[in-house]
Design an enzyme around this catalytic site. Structure first.
Site, PDB file in Angstrom:
ATOM      1  N   SER A 197      -2.752   5.653   3.411  1.00  0.00           N
ATOM      2  CA  SER A 197      -2.302   4.436   2.464  1.00  0.00           C
ATOM      3  C   SER A 197      -0.628   4.566   2.339  1.00  0.00           C
ATOM      4  O   SER A 197       0.060   5.367   2.688  1.00  0.00           O
ATOM      5  CB  SER A 197      -3.014   4.785   1.198  1.00  0.00           C
ATOM      6  OG  SER A 197      -4.333   4.464   1.422  1.00  0.00           O
ATOM      7  N   HIS A 198      -0.116   3.687   1.511  1.00  0.00           N
ATOM      8  CA  HIS A 198       1.105   3.515   0.966  1.00  0.00           C
ATOM      9  C   HIS A 198       1.787   4.770   0.134  1.00  0.00           C
ATOM     10  O   HIS A 198       0.949   5.289  -0.405  1.00  0.00           O
ATOM     11  CB  HIS A 198       1.506   2.356   0.110  1.00  0.00           C
ATOM     12  CG  HIS A 198       0.649   2.316  -1.145  1.00  0.00           C
ATOM     13  ND1 HIS A 198      -0.721   2.037  -1.159  1.00  0.00           N
ATOM     14  CD2 HIS A 198       0.990   2.501  -2.323  1.00  0.00           C
ATOM     15  CE1 HIS A 198      -1.085   1.921  -2.412  1.00  0.00           C
ATOM     16  NE2 HIS A 198      -0.134   2.338  -3.091  1.00  0.00           N
ATOM     17  N   ASN A 199       2.880   4.949   0.619  1.00  0.00           N
ATOM     18  CA  ASN A 199       3.666   6.171   0.086  1.00  0.00           C
ATOM     19  C   ASN A 199       3.229   7.537   0.410  1.00  0.00           C
ATOM     20  O   ASN A 199       3.694   8.571  -0.190  1.00  0.00           O
ATOM     21  CB  ASN A 199       3.599   5.981  -1.714  1.00  0.00           C
ATOM     22  CG  ASN A 199       4.264   4.713  -2.022  1.00  0.00           C
ATOM     23  OD1 ASN A 199       4.989   4.178  -1.231  1.00  0.00           O
ATOM     24  ND2 ASN A 199       4.203   4.140  -3.180  1.00  0.00           N
TER      25      ASN A 199
END
Length: 197
Positions: free
Chosen positions: A120-122
């Site tokens: 997922s993001h980050n």
């Protein structure tokens, strides 16, 4: 550049790299030297360093799963970050790596990611880590160096997973994990405690 490849604006591709059939390289992508991207991939908002291999059907740099809820109204959150992939990384088929929201999603050097993994993001993954198939890492979690994750591991968001951690297959990680730990189960605990249970 093989048949039916689409390359959009602001893309830089280094020496000796191969882009296979039906792959799309979207805007704002840098592909370094000796990179192999297999068929039917979608690459966006990404920096791929030297000597990487991305297998068929992978999606790198898509928007993450982020939205705000207000009285049952969902507002999508803009994702502005990139995916930064280190050197000598291998990414399996049908794996998805989301771009960062404000910060970047980072994959370290010499990382091995199996098929059907979702990052997922980050998320940040340290050097020399190994992630087996069907694992998922939720947003803004940091994975240390030399981490080994078995198949179908799930890791919650906003966690810190230390260096040299080993996680047994099908484990659910819902809290921070210290360096050099070996864990398993759901919720994941020290592996000796899981075996006793």
């Amino acid at each position: 550049i093989n048949d039916k490849v689409i390359i959009k604006e602001n893309v830089n591709i280094g020496d000796n790299s191969i882009i296979s059939s039906n792959t799309t390289i979207n805007q704002n992508v840098v592909i370094s030297s000796n990179v192999f991207i297999d068929d039917n991939c979608s690459i966006s908002n990404c920096l791929i360093n030297d000597n990487c291999k991305i297998q068929s059907g992978s999606i790198i740099g898509s928007n993450g799963f982020g939205f705000a809820i207000d009285n049952n109204d969902y507002s999508d959150m803009e994702h502005l970050g990139k995916v930064i992939i280190g050197k000598n990384v291998m990414i399996g088929a049908n794996t998805i790596i989301a771009r960062g929201s404000l910060e970047d999603t980072i994959i370290g050097n010499n990382v091995r990611i199996d098929n059907l993994v979702h990052i997922s993001h980050n998320v940040s993954i340290g050097d020399n880590s190994i992630i087996a198939a069907q694992s998922g890492i939720a947003g803004s979690t940091s994975i240390g160096k030399n981490v080994i994750m078995g198949g179908q591991v799930g890791i919650s968001g906003h966690l810190l997973i230390g260096d040299n951690v080993k996680i047994a297959a099908k484990s659910g990680v819902i809290k921070n994990i210290k360096d050099n730990s070996i864990i398993g189960g759901y919720p994941a605990v020290k592996i000796i405690d899981w075996h006793r249970a």
